[in-house]
Motif scaffolding. Structure first.
Motif, PDB file in Angstrom:
ATOM      1  N   ASN A 114      -5.523  -6.478  -4.813  1.00 23.50           N
ATOM      2  CA  ASN A 114      -5.197  -5.314  -3.996  1.00 23.50           C
ATOM      3  C   ASN A 114      -5.060  -5.699  -2.523  1.00 23.50           C
ATOM      4  O   ASN A 114      -4.102  -5.310  -1.839  1.00 23.50           O
ATOM      5  N   LYS A 115      -6.031  -6.463  -2.020  1.00 20.69           N
ATOM      6  CA  LYS A 115      -5.965  -6.885  -0.618  1.00 20.69           C
ATOM      7  C   LYS A 115      -4.777  -7.799  -0.373  1.00 20.69           C
ATOM      8  O   LYS A 115      -4.132  -7.728   0.682  1.00 20.69           O
ATOM      9  N   ARG A 155      -1.885  -7.765  -1.884  1.00 23.57           N
ATOM     10  CA  ARG A 155      -0.664  -6.955  -1.826  1.00 23.57           C
ATOM     11  C   ARG A 155      -0.539  -6.244  -0.473  1.00 23.57           C
ATOM     12  O   ARG A 155       0.529  -6.246   0.143  1.00 23.57           O
ATOM     13  N   ASN A 156      -1.638  -5.648   0.000  1.00 22.85           N
ATOM     14  CA  ASN A 156      -1.587  -4.934   1.274  1.00 22.85           C
ATOM     15  C   ASN A 156      -1.287  -5.864   2.438  1.00 22.85           C
ATOM     16  O   ASN A 156      -0.503  -5.536   3.340  1.00 22.85           O
ATOM     17  N   ARG A 190      -6.716   1.492  -0.494  1.00 29.46           N
ATOM     18  CA  ARG A 190      -6.392   1.375  -1.923  1.00 29.46           C
ATOM     19  C   ARG A 190      -4.947   0.974  -2.143  1.00 29.46           C
ATOM     20  O   ARG A 190      -4.631   0.170  -3.008  1.00 29.46           O
ATOM     21  N   THR A 191      -4.059   1.562  -1.363  1.00 31.90           N
ATOM     22  CA  THR A 191      -2.642   1.188  -1.386  1.00 31.90           C
ATOM     23  C   THR A 191      -2.198   0.933   0.046  1.00 31.90           C
ATOM     24  O   THR A 191      -2.865   1.344   1.003  1.00 31.90           O
TER      25      THR A 191
END
Length: 773
Positions: free
Chosen positions: A571-572, A574-575, A530-531
Motif C-alpha cells: 500500500n505504501k 503504491r502511494n 489507505r489510498t
C-alpha cells in the motif's frame, strides 16, 4: 415600687417552695444585692447550680447563632476576657470540639470545668508565658491558635478595623516561610494582587500589567488567574479583546495557563448550552472568539461551536452563533474560507425556511451585510492589542468532545499546603527574571541605534568567544524536531484544501535545513493513507513551483526511497510511486532522478520493479503514451535513461523489453528492438533466440499499439520473416505452424480493430438525421 425579691428577707428559701412556684425563677438574678460574694468578687454557687451548669455545657452549641454562649470582648468580667480566640474566629475552643462529647460527655466535661477553674486562678503573667511558649516539633501543616488569630485577621477580618501598625506587627510575628500560616497569608496576598491587576487592565496599560503579573507566581496561582479573568470578562464583555490580549501574552510564556483557561471556557459554554442559558453561552463564545483571533485557540474549535449552534437552529442558538460570527468572522475568513462559507450556507437555508422569529431573521440579514462589507466594523485584532508575534504564540488544538469536567482543575482555586514552598518560589523568581530580562533586552535593542549595537556586539563576541563555545548545548532528544513535525501534521490535517495548507505552512518561516523535514512529512502523510490522495501531490507541487529550494530535497528523497523500497509494504509503495509520478508529470522535479534505476535482473528486486511499474503506468495515464515516448527520447536526457533502457548487453536489453511489454507499455521499447536487431550476431543459437523473442515482442506490441505507423512496420516485419522462413529449412515444422497461426491471428485481430475504428470515425463524421416535417 419594690419587687418581691427586694421586700423579702434574706433567709434561705425552702426547696419545696422553690420547686413548686415559678415566680422566684422568673425574678431570680445572678447580680442580686443579697447574694454573698467571696474576696475575689465571685459568687457562691451551690452544688445544684454547678450540676445545672454542667448539663448546660453538654448541650449542642449552635455556631451559626452564638448569642449568649460567648462573652463580650469589652465586658465587666475581666477574669474571663483573656483576649481568647473565641472572639476573633466565632468558633469554640479546640478542646471543646472533640468527637463524641455530645453523647459521651461525662468525665471529659468535668475535667474541662476543673481545668478552666484552675486557669482562672493562675496569674496573668503565667498565662502569657504558657501562651507564648513554642510547642515542641509542631506540624507544619497545622496552624496554632495564635497564628490562626493572625491568619484570620489578615484573611477575613469580620468587620473589625486593624490599625496598620498593628497589622504589620502581626505579620512580622509569622516568620517561618515553610509553615501553613505563612503560606496561607501569601496565598491571600497573591489572590488580592491578581484580582487588582485584572481589574485595572485596559488598552493603554496592558504592557505594564502583564509585566507586573509575571512578577507574581502565576504558576502557583494559575487557577486564581483563570477564574479572575473569566469573572472579569463576564462582568464587562466590552473589554473581552483586552482580556484576550492579556491571555495571549501569558500563553506565550506559560502555555499551560492558556490551555486551562480555554478548557474552562469550553466547559462553561457546554454547561450554558445544556441549561439553555443564553447569557452564559454568549459570554463564553465571545471570549473564545477573541482567543481564536489572538491565535491562542485553533479555528477548529470555532467551527465546531458554530456547527453545533446552527445544526439544530433555535432562536437563541442562532443569536449566539451570529454574535460569535461577528467577533471572529474576519479571522475565520482568512484561515478557513471553506468552513465559513459552509456556515453561511446553513444560515441562508435557515433564512429561507423562515421558521424563526422576525428579529432573528433580521439579524441573519445584517450578518450577511457585515460579511459583504468585509467585517470592517468588527476587526479581529486591533493594532494596539497585537502584542505577540505569530511565531512566538502557542496555539491549542482543543475540541468540544476532548474537554471533560475533570479538566477544569477546580482544586487549583483553593489553598493547598506546599512542602517545597521556598524551593518552588525560588525557581519561579529565577524564571520570571529570565523572562522579564529577555523582554526588556528585546525592547532595548529596538530602541537603541544600530551602530552602537553592532559595536557592542563585536566587543562582546571578542571577549566572550571562549565561554560561548563552551556553553553550546546539543539536543540529542530531537524535541524541537518532534514539535515541528507535530505542527506540520496538525496544519495539514486541519486544512480543507492544499492551497490553504500551503498558505499556512509557508507562513511558518522554517529555519535553514528544515525544508527536508517538511518534504519528508508530505511523503510520510501520503504513504500512511489507505489510498493515494492527490492532495499531497498538489501540495508538494505547489512548494516546488513556488520556491526552488524544495526541488533538491524531493529529488534526494526520491533516490533514498528507491533504494529502500523493500522496507515498504504494498500500500505504501503504491502511494509513494503515484506521489513521485505526479511530481515528474508536472515537472516539479527533474527527470534526471531516473538515472538511479538500472533495469536488469541483477540490480533490481521485486519491490524496485513494482515501484517502476506503478511509476510509469501513472506517467502514461497522465501524459499519454506518445508524449511519454517523446520525453524518453529527449536527446538531453538520454544519458540519464541508460539504466532504464540498457544497450550494453543483449540479455539486459531483452529483460527491459519484456518488462515494459508485460506492464502494457511495449510501445516504449521500439528503439530497443531495433538495437537488438542490429546488434552483432554471436552464434546461430543466439540469433534464433533473439529472432523468436523479437517476433513475440513485436506481435504483442502490435496488438497493443493502435497507431498506423507502428502497425505498418509490424506487417513489413512479418512479411520478411515469412520469406526467411521459406528460404530456411527448419527441422521442426510444428514450431513454424504455431508461429504462422499466431501471426495470422494477430493480423486478424488488427484488421478487426481497424475496421471498428473506421466505423466509429464514420459515425462521428456523419451528420445526425433530421426529422422531416
Amino acid at each position: 415600687m419594690t419587687t418581691d425579691t427586694e421586700s423579702s428577707p434574706p433567709t434561705k428559701p425552702k426547696r419545696g417552695s422553690q420547686s413548686k412556684s415559678p415566680e422566684p425563677k422568673k425574678h431570680k438574678r445572678d447580680d442580686s444585692p443579697h447574694k454573698s460574694r467571696d474576696r475575689d468578687g465571685r459568687k457562691h454557687r451551690s452544688k445544684r447550680s454547678r450540676s445545672r451548669e454542667k448539663r448546660r455545657s453538654r448541650k449542642y452549641h449552635d455556631l451559626d447563632r452564638p448569642v449568649e454562649d460567648y462573652p463580650r470582648y469589652y465586658g465587666e468580667d475581666l477574669d474571663y476576657k483573656q483576649n481568647s480566640d473565641r472572639y476573633w474566629t466565632k468558633y469554640p475552643r479546640k478542646d471543646e470540639n472533640q468527637i463524641g462529647n455530645r453523647y459521651y460527655g461525662g468525665e471529659a466535661d468535668s475535667n474541662r470545668e476543673v481545668d478552666r477553674e484552675k486557669s482562672n486562678k493562675q496569674p496573668e503573667k503565667e498565662k502569657e508565658e504558657i501562651r507564648d511558649k513554642p510547642q515542641e516539633n509542631p506540624a507544619k501543616e497545622t496552624i496554632t491558635p495564635r497564628e490562626k488569630k493572625t491568619v484570620d485577621l489578615l484573611t477575613r477580618t469580620g468587620g473589625a478595623y486593624i490599625p496598620p501598625a498593628k497589622l504589620r506587627m502581626m505579620q512580622a510575628e509569622i516568620t517561618d516561610k515553610s509553615s501553613a500560616a505563612y503560606q496561607r497569608i501569601a496565598w491571600e496576598a497573591l489572590k488580592k494582587s491578581i484580582h487588582g491587576y485584572i481589574n485595572k487592565v485596559n488598552t493603554s496599560n496592558i504592557g505594564i500589567i502583564s509585566r507586573e503579573l509575571l512578577h507574581e507566581n502565576v504558576v502557583r496561582g494559575r487557577g486564581l488567574l483563570c477564574k479572575s479573568i473569566i469573572q472579569a470578562q463576564a462582568a464587562s464583555p466590552t473589554f473581552t479583546n483586552v482580556y484576550s490580549a492579556l491571555v495571549a501574552v501569558i500563553n506565550s510564556k506559560f502555555p499551560n495557563i492558556g490551555e486551562l483557561l480555554l478548557k474552562r471556557l469550553v466547559l462553561q459554554f457546554k454547561r450554558g448550552f445544556k441549561q439553555n442559558n443564553k447569557v452564559i453561552c454568549i459570554s463564553a463564545t465571545t471570549f473564545v472568539a477573541h482567543l481564536v483571533n489572538q491565535r491562542v485557540a485553533h479555528e477548529i474549535l470555532a467551527l465546531e461551536i458554530l456547527t453545533l449552534l446552527v445544526e439544530t437552529p433555535t432562536d437563541d442558538s442562532v443569536e449566539v452563533a451570529i454574535s460569535f460570527l461577528k467577533e471572529c468572522g474576519q479571522k475565520l475568513t482568512e484561515v478557513s474560507s471553506k468552513g465559513i462559507n459552509a456556515i453561511f450556507e446553513m444560515l441562508r437555508n435557515i433564512l429561507h425556511e423562515g421558521q424563526l422569529e422576525q428579529r432573528i431573521q433580521y439579524m441573519i440579514e445584517v450578518m450577511f451585510q457585515i460579511r459583504k462589507d468585509g467585517f470592517k466594523d468588527h476587526a479581529a485584532v486591533i493594532e494596539a492589542l497585537d502584542l505577540v508575534d505569530e511565531e512566538h504564540q502557542f496555539t491549542h488544538l482543543i475540541t468540544l468532545d476532548d474537554v471533560k469536567q475533570s479538566n477544569a482543575e477546580d482544586i487549583l482555586n483553593v489553598f493547598k499546603f506546599d512542602d517545597n514552598y521556598e524551593e518552588n518560589e525560588g525557581k519561579y523568581k529565577t524564571l520570571s527574571k529570565e523572562i522579564l530580562d529577555a523582554s526588556s533586552s528585546e525592547s532595548g535593542s529596538e530602541e537603541g541605534s544600530g551602530e552602537e549595537d553592532e559595536d557592542e556586539d563585536e566587543d562582546d563576541d571578542e571577549e566572550d568567544a571562549v565561554p560561548k563555545n563552551e556553553s553550546n548545548i546539543i539536543d540529542n532528544t530531537e524535541t524541537n524536531l518532534v514539535a515541528l513535525r507535530r505542527t506540520i501534521y496538525l496544519t495539514i490535517q486541519s486544512s480543507l484544501d492544499f492551497e490553504e495548507s500551503a498558505h499556512k505552512l509557508m507562513k511558518m518561516e522554517l529555519k535553514p535545513g528544515q525544508e527536508i523535514e517538511l518534504c519528508h512529512m508530505f511523503l510520510d502523510c501520503c504513504a500512511e493513507q489507505r489510498t493515494y490522495e492527490k492532495f499531497y501531490g498538489l501540495l508538494a507541487q505547489r512548494f516546488c513551483q513556488v520556491n526552488q529550494i524544495y526541488v533538491e530535497p524531493f529529488q534526494q528523497i526520491f533516490k533514498d526511497t528507491y533504494a529502500t523500497t523493500h522496507r515498504l509494504d504494498t500500500n505504501k509503495l503504491r502511494n509513494v510511486s503515484k506521489f513521485f509520478a505526479h511530481l515528474m508529470f508536472t515537472d516539479a522535479i527533474g527527470w534526471e532522478v531516473l538515472e538511479i534505476m538500472k533495469l536488469n535482473e541483477e540490480d533490481t528486486n521485486s519491490s524496485n520493479r513494482i515501484f517502476i511499474k506503478i511509476l510509469f503506468q501513472e506517467l502514461a495515464e497522465y501524459m499519454g503514451l506518445e508524449k511519454l515516448n517523446a520525453r524518453l527520447k529527449d536527446p538531453t536526457l538520454q544519458t540519464h535513461f541508460e539504466g532504464l533502457f540498457p544497450r550494453d548487453d543483449p540479455k539486459n536489453t531483452r529483460f527491459a523489453i519484456n518488462f515494459f511489454t508485460s506492464i502494457g507499455l511495449g510501445g516504449l521499447t521500439a528503439e530497443l528492438r531495433e538495437h537488438l536487431k542490429t546488434a552483432p550476431k554471436v552464434s546461430t543459437l543466439n540469433i534464433a533466440e533473439e529472432s523468436s523473442d523479437s517476433s513475440s515482442s513485436s506481435s504483442s506490441s502490435s496488438s497493443e499499439e493502435s497507431s498506423d505507423s507502428e502497425s505498418s512496420s509490424s506487417e513489413d516485419e512479418k512479411k520478411k520473416k515469412k520469406e526467411k522462413d521459406k528460404n530456411k529449412k527448419r527441422p521442426d515444422s510444428s514450431d513454424e505452424e504455431k508461429r504462422r497461426k499466431r501471426d495470422s491471428r494477430d493480423v486478424r485481430r488488427y484488421r478487426n480493430e481497424r475496421s471498428r475504428e473506421q466505423d466509429t470515425r464514420r459515425k462521428r463524421r456523419s451528420p445526425e438525421p433530421r426529422h422531416r416535417r
